[in-house]
Design a protein around this motif. Structure first.
Motif, mmCIF file in Angstrom:
data_model
loop_
_atom_site.group_PDB
_atom_site.id
_atom_site.type_symbol
_atom_site.label_atom_id
_atom_site.label_comp_id
_atom_site.label_asym_id
_atom_site.label_seq_id
_atom_site.Cartn_x
_atom_site.Cartn_y
_atom_site.Cartn_z
ATOM 1 N N TYR A 111 -3.362 -5.267 -14.552
ATOM 2 C CA TYR A 111 -3.123 -4.868 -15.942
ATOM 3 C C TYR A 111 -1.621 -4.760 -16.216
ATOM 4 C CZ TYR A 111 -2.942 -1.969 -20.134
ATOM 5 O OH TYR A 111 -2.648 -1.479 -21.376
ATOM 6 N N ILE A 112 -0.914 -4.096 -15.325
ATOM 7 C CA ILE A 112 0.529 -3.907 -15.524
ATOM 8 C C ILE A 112 1.251 -5.248 -15.530
ATOM 9 C CG2 ILE A 112 2.649 -3.010 -14.440
ATOM 10 C CD1 ILE A 112 0.937 -0.567 -13.535
ATOM 11 N N ARG A 113 0.872 -6.109 -14.581
ATOM 12 C CA ARG A 113 1.592 -7.384 -14.456
ATOM 13 C C ARG A 113 1.229 -8.369 -15.573
ATOM 14 N NH1 ARG A 113 1.369 -10.043 -9.160
ATOM 15 N NH2 ARG A 113 3.555 -10.609 -9.416
ATOM 16 N N ALA A 114 0.106 -8.102 -16.256
ATOM 17 C CA ALA A 114 -0.220 -8.934 -17.418
ATOM 18 C C ALA A 114 0.714 -8.624 -18.588
ATOM 19 C CB ALA A 114 -1.679 -8.706 -17.832
ATOM 20 N N HIS A 115 1.323 -7.444 -18.556
ATOM 21 C CA HIS A 115 2.190 -7.022 -19.654
ATOM 22 C C HIS A 115 3.661 -7.020 -19.309
ATOM 23 C CE1 HIS A 115 -1.689 -5.339 -21.002
ATOM 24 N NE2 HIS A 115 -1.208 -5.531 -22.201
ATOM 25 N N GLN A 116 3.976 -6.953 -18.037
ATOM 26 C CA GLN A 116 5.379 -6.815 -17.638
ATOM 27 C C GLN A 116 5.573 -7.559 -16.318
ATOM 28 O OE1 GLN A 116 6.551 -2.758 -16.725
ATOM 29 N NE2 GLN A 116 8.582 -3.068 -17.571
ATOM 30 N N SER A 117 6.676 -8.312 -16.208
ATOM 31 C CA SER A 117 6.871 -9.048 -14.958
ATOM 32 C C SER A 117 7.534 -8.149 -13.911
ATOM 33 C CB SER A 117 7.696 -10.311 -15.191
ATOM 34 O OG SER A 117 8.927 -9.978 -15.786
ATOM 35 N N VAL A 118 6.691 -7.549 -13.100
ATOM 36 C CA VAL A 118 7.165 -6.730 -11.981
ATOM 37 C C VAL A 118 6.431 -7.156 -10.715
ATOM 38 C CG1 VAL A 118 7.841 -4.656 -13.278
ATOM 39 C CG2 VAL A 118 5.470 -4.930 -12.571
ATOM 40 N N GLN A 119 7.043 -6.867 -9.580
ATOM 41 C CA GLN A 119 6.405 -7.152 -8.296
ATOM 42 C C GLN A 119 5.160 -6.284 -8.133
ATOM 43 O OE1 GLN A 119 7.483 -9.490 -5.988
ATOM 44 N NE2 GLN A 119 8.888 -10.045 -7.665
ATOM 45 N N LYS A 120 4.242 -6.776 -7.274
ATOM 46 C CA LYS A 120 2.996 -6.035 -7.059
ATOM 47 C C LYS A 120 3.243 -4.600 -6.588
ATOM 48 C CE LYS A 120 -0.358 -9.669 -6.268
ATOM 49 N NZ LYS A 120 -1.059 -10.508 -5.303
ATOM 50 N N GLN A 121 4.157 -4.476 -5.635
ATOM 51 C CA GLN A 121 4.417 -3.129 -5.095
ATOM 52 C C GLN A 121 4.935 -2.179 -6.162
ATOM 53 O OE1 GLN A 121 6.994 -3.759 -1.748
ATOM 54 N NE2 GLN A 121 5.368 -3.239 -0.288
ATOM 55 N N GLU A 122 5.804 -2.703 -7.017
ATOM 56 C CA GLU A 122 6.364 -1.870 -8.081
ATOM 57 C C GLU A 122 5.278 -1.474 -9.081
ATOM 58 O OE1 GLU A 122 9.846 -2.115 -11.467
ATOM 59 O OE2 GLU A 122 9.814 -3.673 -9.909
ATOM 60 N N ALA A 123 4.413 -2.437 -9.385
ATOM 61 C CA ALA A 123 3.309 -2.162 -10.303
ATOM 62 C C ALA A 123 2.380 -1.104 -9.703
ATOM 63 C CB ALA A 123 2.534 -3.447 -10.594
ATOM 64 N N TRP A 124 2.098 -1.243 -8.418
ATOM 65 C CA TRP A 124 1.256 -0.260 -7.723
ATOM 66 C C TRP A 124 1.850 1.140 -7.868
ATOM 67 C CZ3 TRP A 124 -3.297 -0.789 -4.768
ATOM 68 C CH2 TRP A 124 -3.661 0.333 -4.026
ATOM 69 N N GLU A 125 3.145 1.227 -7.652
ATOM 70 C CA GLU A 125 3.822 2.519 -7.711
ATOM 71 C C GLU A 125 3.802 3.092 -9.148
ATOM 72 O OE1 GLU A 125 4.352 4.237 -5.278
ATOM 73 O OE2 GLU A 125 5.621 5.832 -6.069
ATOM 74 N N LEU A 126 4.036 2.219 -10.121
ATOM 75 C CA LEU A 126 3.958 2.648 -11.532
ATOM 76 C C LEU A 126 2.584 3.224 -11.837
ATOM 77 C CD1 LEU A 126 5.623 -0.272 -13.561
ATOM 78 C CD2 LEU A 126 6.297 2.139 -13.637
ATOM 79 N N GLY A 127 1.558 2.529 -11.380
ATOM 80 C CA GLY A 127 0.189 2.960 -11.622
ATOM 81 C C GLY A 127 -0.108 4.267 -10.915
ATOM 82 N N ARG A 128 0.280 4.326 -9.662
ATOM 83 C CA ARG A 128 -0.006 5.516 -8.858
ATOM 84 C C ARG A 128 0.652 6.759 -9.475
ATOM 85 N NH1 ARG A 128 1.790 8.741 -5.495
ATOM 86 N NH2 ARG A 128 3.910 7.889 -5.533
ATOM 87 N N VAL A 129 1.907 6.642 -9.879
ATOM 88 C CA VAL A 129 2.629 7.779 -10.464
ATOM 89 C C VAL A 129 1.945 8.227 -11.759
ATOM 90 C CG1 VAL A 129 4.801 8.442 -11.591
ATOM 91 C CG2 VAL A 129 4.839 7.280 -9.369
ATOM 92 N N MET A 130 1.471 7.253 -12.528
ATOM 93 C CA MET A 130 0.802 7.599 -13.783
ATOM 94 C C MET A 130 -0.502 8.350 -13.512
ATOM 95 S SD MET A 130 2.034 7.180 -16.709
ATOM 96 C CE MET A 130 1.328 8.171 -18.009
ATOM 97 N N LEU A 131 -1.195 7.983 -12.447
ATOM 98 C CA LEU A 131 -2.421 8.725 -12.085
ATOM 99 C C LEU A 131 -2.078 10.178 -11.770
ATOM 100 C CD1 LEU A 131 -4.403 6.245 -9.774
ATOM 101 C CD2 LEU A 131 -4.751 6.710 -12.202
ATOM 102 N N GLU A 132 -0.978 10.386 -11.069
ATOM 103 C CA GLU A 132 -0.558 11.765 -10.752
ATOM 104 C C GLU A 132 -0.277 12.534 -12.039
ATOM 105 O OE1 GLU A 132 1.413 12.863 -7.396
ATOM 106 O OE2 GLU A 132 -0.094 11.641 -6.355
ATOM 107 N N ARG A 133 0.396 11.871 -12.978
ATOM 108 C CA ARG A 133 0.707 12.543 -14.248
ATOM 109 C C ARG A 133 -0.547 12.907 -15.010
ATOM 110 N NH1 ARG A 133 5.913 9.355 -15.265
ATOM 111 N NH2 ARG A 133 7.152 10.512 -13.757
#
Ligand SMILES: Nc1ncnc2c1ncn2[C@@H]1O[C@H](COP(=O)(O)OP(=O)(O)O)[C@@H](O)[C@H]1O
Ligand SMILES: [Mg+2]
Length: 262
Positions: A111-133
């Protein structure tokens, strides 16, 4: 103003209008709740804002502006740039949108990479942090889980985390807590308020629960039969309702610990 409905009317197929003369401004960072009984046009109103009317629904009159620009003339490319990033939507059961045979993390990354060109690891981290929030402490475990391994409340948090990951200017929320038990409901509501505080995201919230609206919203719009019956700040609407229909809705709000929500 972030979102402006100007005299919007919507009809489905050959039927009469299901939303009539709907006018509403939502300011940056503001939470506005649409309340009213089933069939009053709440979902139609917010789906109009994100350009996703179901089953032959069509705007037959009026205009709707996002950041001052009409949404009725956007190309699909422009919609793609807007949805998810600047404006996103959550539903009653966000888990239903997720694929049951794929892990949450891979879907979140996709989902993240469909909207923004980031590496998989970075996208994973973005997602994970948002789950914590969103109040999911074991975020790594959740990322590696399937939807059936999560409770309804956890799935809904995942859905909200996905909707909020790009810190949109506005979140459209259609009965986001209606399927949840009261405790989970109030936790998720508090987290949505925190996100609004942190990112300044405006929220247009649809709920049939006036208690939820009273707790969350700065402004409440009461709808019936596709029209706005009454609107006002939370305080004015709850304490000095003018319309008898609003008073009926208020009567139906269960009290908590002997007190109403507000
Ligand atoms: N997919 C659809 N096809 C035809 N008519 C629809 C559809 N969705 C909604 N409507 C009509 O619009 C009215 C308002 O529905 P809706 O916006 O879903 O109300 P609410 O969200 O307040 O329950 C309904 O009473 C129905 O007549
Ligand atoms: Mg609805």
């Amino acid at each position: 103003m972030i979102l402006q409905f100007r005299n919007i009317s919507v009809a489905y197929g050959d039927g009469g209008p299901s939303l009539t003369g709907f006018t509403l401004d939502v300011a940056a960072g503001e939470i506005v709740a649409l309340v009213g009984e089933s069939g009053s046009g709440k979902t139609t109103a917010i789906r109009t804002a994100i350009g996703l009317l179901p089953g032959g629904g069509e705007v037959v009159d009026g205009d709707i502006l996002f950041n001052g620009k009409s949404l009725l003339t956007l190309s699909s490319k422009e919609w793609q740039a807007l949805r998810g990033r600047q404006m996103s939507m959550i539903f009653q059961d966000s888990g239903a949108m997720l694929n049951p045979i794929r892990r949450i993390g891979s879907q979140f990354v996709e989902y993240i990479r469909a909207h923004q060109s980031v590496q998989k690891q970075e996208a994973w981290e973005l997602g994970r942090v948002m789950l914590e929030r969103m109040g999911l402490p074991h975020s790594e475990t959740i990322m590696n889980s399937y939807t059936f391994q999560l409770s309804g409340g956890m799935r809904q948090r995942v859905g909200i985390a996905m909707a909020m990951v790009f810190q949109p200017r506005i979140l459209l929320a259609d009965e986001p807590t209606s399927a949840l038990d009261v405790t989970t409901q109030s936790q998720i509501i508090r987290q949505m308020l925190e996100l609004r505080g942190k990112y300044g995201t405006a929220i247009l919230l649809v709920t049939h629960n006036l208690g939820v609206a009273a707790y969350m919203a700065d402004r409440i719009i009461v709808m019936k039969d596709g029209r706005i019956v009454e609107q006002g700040t939370r305080e004015s609407l709850l304490h000095q309702p003018a319309a008898s229909y609003t008073r009926d809705l208020l009567e139906a709000v269960p009290s908590m610990r002997g007190e109403r929500y507000v």
